[in-house]
Write a protein that holds these residues in place. Structure first.
Motif, PDB file in Angstrom:
ATOM      1  N   ARG A  51       2.097   6.974  -6.439  1.00  0.00           N
ATOM      2  CA  ARG A  51       1.121   8.063  -6.264  1.00  0.00           C
ATOM      3  C   ARG A  51      -0.188   7.764  -6.984  1.00  0.00           C
ATOM      4  NH1 ARG A  51       5.030  13.499  -6.295  1.00  0.00           N
ATOM      5  NH2 ARG A  51       6.659  12.559  -5.001  1.00  0.00           N
TER       6      ARG A  51
ATOM      7  N   HIS B 291      -8.985   0.850  -6.620  1.00  0.00           N
ATOM      8  CA  HIS B 291      -7.620   1.294  -6.884  1.00  0.00           C
ATOM      9  C   HIS B 291      -7.500   1.855  -8.293  1.00  0.00           C
ATOM     10  CE1 HIS B 291      -6.679  -2.164  -9.517  1.00  0.00           C
ATOM     11  NE2 HIS B 291      -7.453  -2.850  -8.692  1.00  0.00           N
TER      12      HIS B 291
ATOM     13  N   ARG C  38       0.721   4.004  -3.016  1.00  0.00           N
ATOM     14  CA  ARG C  38       0.286   5.374  -2.700  1.00  0.00           C
ATOM     15  C   ARG C  38       1.428   6.382  -2.754  1.00  0.00           C
ATOM     16  NH1 ARG C  38      -3.296   3.197   2.371  1.00  0.00           N
ATOM     17  NH2 ARG C  38      -5.300   2.945   1.284  1.00  0.00           N
TER      18      ARG C  38
ATOM     19  N   TYR D 157       0.830  -1.211   0.000  1.00  0.00           N
ATOM     20  CA  TYR D 157       0.000   0.000   0.000  1.00  0.00           C
ATOM     21  C   TYR D 157       0.865   1.263   0.000  1.00  0.00           C
ATOM     22  CZ  TYR D 157      -4.443  -2.452   0.598  1.00  0.00           C
ATOM     23  OH  TYR D 157      -5.566  -3.222   0.393  1.00  0.00           O
TER      24      TYR D 157
END
Length: 261
Positions: A170, A222, A166, A162
Motif C-alpha cells: 500500500r 514511488h 501498491r 507494481y
C-alpha cells in the motif's frame, strides 16, 4: 413620599436581561472542521511514529499477497519462501539518484544493527525491472555491502512488482509509461497522480532523475517508506525515512515482532 419612592428604587435595582447572542451557523461548522482536522493530524503523527507503540505490541495491519519474483542470484523468491522470517521491505531502482541511495543506506545500517538476528531479512524491490536485471542489482548491492543471504534484491515481472507495491505494501507508485500505454482513462490517471502527489509528503517520495536511456522511465515516482512484515507475511508498520526517531525504533520493533508481539 418615601412610600412612592420605594417601588422606583426596587425597579431600578432589578437586573436587566440581555437578548441571547446569536452566532452564525457557519461558525459552528468551522469549529467542527478544525477539531476534525486536528484529530486526523494527531492520529497520523501517532501512526507514523513508532513511539506511539513503544513498549506495546505492534498491530497487524494487513496481509501481503502472493508474489513470485527473481533474486539477484537468479533464484526465485515467493511469499511462501518468506514465511517464518521477519523482513523489512524497501522500494528502489538503481537509476534513482535522490532518495533511493538514502533508502539503501538506511537498509545497510539495519543490516548491521540486526546482524545477530538470523530470522531477519532485508528485501529491496526494484520498480524498474526492465533495466534492473539480476546482474545490475548485484553490482548495486555491492555498493552497500549487502550480504547475499540476509539482504535480497528482487526483480521480475513489472505487473507483479507494481501490484505488490501498491496492493501488498500500500505504497504510492506512479509510472508515466502506464499513462502513455493506457488510452482508456488518461484523465483519471493524471488526476490520481496529482492527488497522490498532493497527499504524500515530499520526504516520503523517491524520484528517479539519474542518467537513463528513457526519459519516461526516469520519472518514476514511488514511496520511500520502509515496510515491516512479520513471520506470517502480515504488514506491521510503515516507517518514513525522514523521521529519525522512527528509524531508531525500527530495530526494537523488529525484535518485538520476532517475539510474536
Amino acid at each position: 413620599m418615601s412610600h412612592d419612592a420605594s417601588p422606583q428604587l426596587v425597579e431600578k435595582s432589578q437586573p436587566q436581561t440581555s437578548a441571547p447572542i446569536k452566532r452564525p451557523w457557519w461558525l459552528w461548522g468551522v469549529c467542527v472542521l478544525v477539531v476534525c482536522v486536528g484529530v486526523v493530524l494527531c492520529l497520523r503523527v501517532g501512526f507514523e511514529s513508532t513511539s506511539w507503540w513503544a513498549g506495546n505490541d505492534l498491530p497487524r495491519l494487513w496481509a501481503v499477497p502472493d508474489f513470485a519474483l527473481i533474486e539477484r542470484s537468479g533464484q526465485p523468491v515467493t511469499r511462501a519462501d518468506m514465511l517464518g522470517k521477519v523482513w523489512i521491505a524497501s522500494v528502489i531502482f538503481t537509476r534513482c539518484v535522490d532518495e533511493c541511495p538514502l533508502v539503501s543506506s538506511h537498509m545497510a545500517r539495519l543490516q548491521e544493527a540486526l546482524a545477530a538476528e538470523p530470522d531477519v531479512r532485508l528485501v529491496s524491490i526494484t520498480v524498474d525491472p526492465a533495466y534492473d536485471t539480476p546482474d545490475v542489482l548485484t553490482r548495486y548491492a555491492q555498493n552497500f555491502a549487502a550480504q547475499p543471504q540476509r539482504w535480497l534484491f528482487l526483480t521480475g515481472d513489472k505487473a507483479t512488482i507494481y501490484r505488490l507495491v501498491r496492493e501488498g505494501f500500500r505504497l504510492g507508485l506512479d509510472d508515466p509509461q502506464e499513462s502513455e500505454r493506457s488510452s482508456a482513462a488518461p484523465e483519471a490517471s493524471r488526476a490520481r497522480h496529482a492527488l497522490w502527489q498532493l497527499l504524500t509528503p515530499a520526504s516520503a517520495l523517491a524520484h528517479g532523475d539519474g542518467p537513463a536511456h528513457d526519459e519516461a522511465q526516469r520519472a518514476i515516482t514511488h514511496s520511500a517508506r520502509l515496510v515491516l512484515v512479520d513471520r506470517q507475511s502480515q504488514v506491521r508498520h510503515l516507517y518514513t525515512i525522514a523521521d529519525q526517531g522512527t528509524l531508531r525504533r525500527l530495530p526494537s520493533d523488529v525484535r518485538l515482532v520476532l517475539q510474536g508481539r
